[in-house]
Design a protein around this motif. Structure first.
Motif, PDB file in Angstrom:
ATOM      1  N   TYR A  29     -39.996  -1.046 -37.109  1.00 34.55           N
ATOM      2  CA  TYR A  29     -40.612   0.102 -37.315  1.00 34.55           C
ATOM      3  C   TYR A  29     -39.606   1.294 -37.682  1.00 34.55           C
ATOM      4  O   TYR A  29     -38.296   1.309 -37.036  1.00 34.55           O
ATOM      5  CB  TYR A  29     -41.565   0.455 -36.301  1.00 34.55           C
ATOM      6  CG  TYR A  29     -42.893   0.005 -36.105  1.00 34.55           C
ATOM      7  CD1 TYR A  29     -43.916   0.749 -36.372  1.00 34.55           C
ATOM      8  CD2 TYR A  29     -42.937  -1.130 -35.466  1.00 34.55           C
ATOM      9  CE1 TYR A  29     -45.136  -0.097 -36.338  1.00 34.55           C
ATOM     10  CE2 TYR A  29     -44.284  -1.861 -35.394  1.00 34.55           C
ATOM     11  CZ  TYR A  29     -45.185  -1.341 -35.812  1.00 34.55           C
ATOM     12  OH  TYR A  29     -46.465  -2.135 -35.731  1.00 34.55           O
ATOM     13  N   ILE A  79     -42.612  -0.759 -43.082  1.00 37.51           N
ATOM     14  CA  ILE A  79     -42.114  -1.434 -41.772  1.00 37.51           C
ATOM     15  C   ILE A  79     -41.521  -2.749 -42.334  1.00 37.51           C
ATOM     16  O   ILE A  79     -42.163  -3.370 -43.296  1.00 37.51           O
ATOM     17  CB  ILE A  79     -43.560  -1.712 -41.081  1.00 37.51           C
ATOM     18  CG1 ILE A  79     -44.251  -0.508 -40.576  1.00 37.51           C
ATOM     19  CG2 ILE A  79     -43.234  -2.528 -39.986  1.00 37.51           C
ATOM     20  CD1 ILE A  79     -45.908  -0.761 -39.943  1.00 37.51           C
ATOM     21  N   ARG A 108     -46.874   4.455 -30.108  1.00 36.70           N
ATOM     22  CA  ARG A 108     -45.542   4.704 -30.836  1.00 36.70           C
ATOM     23  C   ARG A 108     -44.428   5.478 -29.936  1.00 36.70           C
ATOM     24  O   ARG A 108     -43.260   5.396 -30.102  1.00 36.70           O
ATOM     25  CB  ARG A 108     -45.921   5.194 -32.107  1.00 36.70           C
ATOM     26  CG  ARG A 108     -44.909   5.753 -33.264  1.00 36.70           C
ATOM     27  CD  ARG A 108     -44.089   4.423 -33.965  1.00 36.70           C
ATOM     28  NE  ARG A 108     -43.166   4.491 -34.605  1.00 36.70           N
ATOM     29  CZ  ARG A 108     -41.841   4.848 -34.393  1.00 36.70           C
ATOM     30  NH1 ARG A 108     -41.580   5.205 -32.859  1.00 36.70           N
ATOM     31  NH2 ARG A 108     -40.851   5.088 -35.341  1.00 36.70           N
TER      32      ARG A 108
END
Lengths: 345, 126
Positions: free
Chosen positions: A148, A135, A244
């Motif tokens: 990300y 990340i 996510r």
């Protein structure tokens, strides 16, 4: 006469007065203890690396306390009046054992322990694991850009000032800086690492407990250094996966008043909102802004009033912030935009 | 039997142990830094480097022990007590012997400390 909890000053009062002073001093003594737990404490570890550092801390404190007691004990022993002083030979032997052999052995043991611990605090072998895609976190004056990587068919995305991690999975960070040196430090999860312009530093952390933590910038970086922090939300793996997945879609246009004003007043020139505007990335990304803990990178609680306050005059909330003041806008417009941003969930 | 001529049993022997310490320090740090910077380009593995530096450490420790033995002899095997501060040739020699012995002890410990990471660190940081 005001109470003076510190220093050698002794009021010539009664026992009752000194009891009152003790009572007032007690809360002051408790202040340092409040650092032992909470969202920004290395003494309340929530990750493997932080736990190793905490153990090191305990060993050092206990060892230091024992040695201090021994030295003070020897001092008291030496100051005592006695009939027959130690012979020169016995004293020489004490110096050889207590002053040379003992410190050498203790330092050797401490050095061995610290060097042995290093791979646990900075697990660099974990970086080469094929699954570990970092990340990317970039320090900017005075906020954090977080990218990300693409994972399991889901695209890469950018966010800001709030890091979300799944509990029990090793996270790898590629640390960068845009302007000056910053430092990345999540006390509850592990040690800190500098973010240096023109360089990529790698850090790896393993969160072991879900929760919300605060991570301050740990290298002085300008007027608002103390107001530069980010939140770390460590989530259960399934919650993290859901979060996510939602990131890719972003916040599509709804046609609300605040959204229209956000675009009309030029906010989208610097701030991106996925689904609404894609290109801008000069300032912090605002996708799902309403989910974040804070506004202004750890400066204020995330409420509509605080967002309005920030829009009106960022420099007053956060000295040196690059965002210009929008205090020429009507209060109604600012309130509508603040409501819109806080509603991005 | 003399291992070294009496004439150089002086300031030169005083520096022997700290010099070995300095050279050992440089050998460890430079070798580790170059091996990690050129990882993949050097024809030996990290473990080979650890072994080689371990042997260099043993050699350095042996050199320091030798220096300490010579110093002990120069000091008269501890026959006289310090501080050896009379303005005589004998006291000067004894003082140098004692100082050399102490410096050898310090260097021995320092070499051990410098070599410690060889035991625990098993790879370069990428």
């Amino acid at each position: 006469m005001p109470a003076r909890p510190c220093g050698p000053y002794r009021p010539s009062g009664t026992t009752a007065r000194s009891t009152a002073i003790h009572r007032r001093a007690l809360p002051l003594l408790l202040i340092p203890l409040s650092g032992c737990s909470g969202i920004q404490s290395a003494l309340d570890p929530a990750g493997d690396e932080a736990a190793a550092i905490y153990t090191l801390f305990l060993v050092m404190v206990a060892g230091g306390a024992l040695i201090w007691l021994a030295v003070v004990g020897l001092l008291l022993h030496a100051a005592r009046r006695r009939e027959a002083p130690w012979s020169e030979k016995t004293a020489g032997r004490l110096i050889a054992w207590g002053g040379v052999a003992f410190p050498v052995a203790v330092l050797l043991a401490l050095l061995a322990y610290a060097v042995w611990l290093m791979p646990a605090i900075r697990p660099w072998l974990a970086h080469s694991a094929p699954a570990a895609r970092p990340i990317e976190v970039t320090g900017e004056q005075f906020w954090w850009r977080i990218r990300y990587p693409a994972a399991e068919g889901m695209p890469a995305f950018e966010t800001a000032n709030e890091l979300r991690l799944p509990v029990g999975a090793r996270a790898v960070f590629a640390l960068k800086a845009q302007d000056v040196i910053h430092s990345f430090w999540i006390p509850a999860l592990g040690g800190k690492m500098d973010m240096i312009p023109g360089r990529t530093n790698t850090l790896s952390l393993l969160p072991t407990r879900a929760g919300v933590f605060r991570a301050p910038c740990a290298e002085f970086c300008g007027a608002s250094h103390t107001l530069m922090a980010f939140s770390v939300v460590v989530m259960e793996p399934e919650d993290y996966a859901a979060w996510r997945r939602a990131q890719a879609g972003g916040n599509p246009a709804t046609g609300s008043e605040g959204e229209r004003l956000f675009a009309g007043h030029g906010c989208a020139g610097c701030h991106g909102i996925r689904g609404l505007t894609e290109t801008a990335s000069l300032g912090p990304d605002l996708t799902f802004f309403g989910q974040r803990q804070t506004v202004g990178a750890g400066t204020l609680a995330n409420t509509a009033e605080n967002v309005a306050r920030f829009i009106r005059n960022p420099d007053k909330v956060k000295p040196g912030a690059k965002m210009p003041a929008f205090d020429m806008l009507p209060d109604g417009d600012i309130a509508a935009m603040a409501d819109y941003l806080v509603g991005l969930k | 039997m003399r291992l070294i001529p009496k004439e150089i049993e002086s300031l030169w022997t005083l520096f022997t142990a700290p010099t070995i310490w300095a050279l050992h320090f440089l050998a460890c740090y430079i070798t580790a830094a170059v091996t990690c910077a050129k990882a993949g380009a050097v024809p030996f593995s990290f473990d080979t480097m650890r072994l080689a530096l371990g042997l260099i450490t043993l050699a350095a420790l042996a050199g320091i022990v030798l220096s300490a033995v010579l110093a002990w002899r120069q000091w008269g095997f501890g026959s006289g007590d310090p501080p050896h501060d009379e303005p005589t040739r004998k006291d000067r020699l004894l003082f140098q012997g004692f100082a050399t012995l102490l410096l050898s002890g310090l260097s021995f410990v320092a070499v051990l400390f410098v070599a410690m990471p060889l035991v625990f660190i098993g790879a370069c940081q990428p």
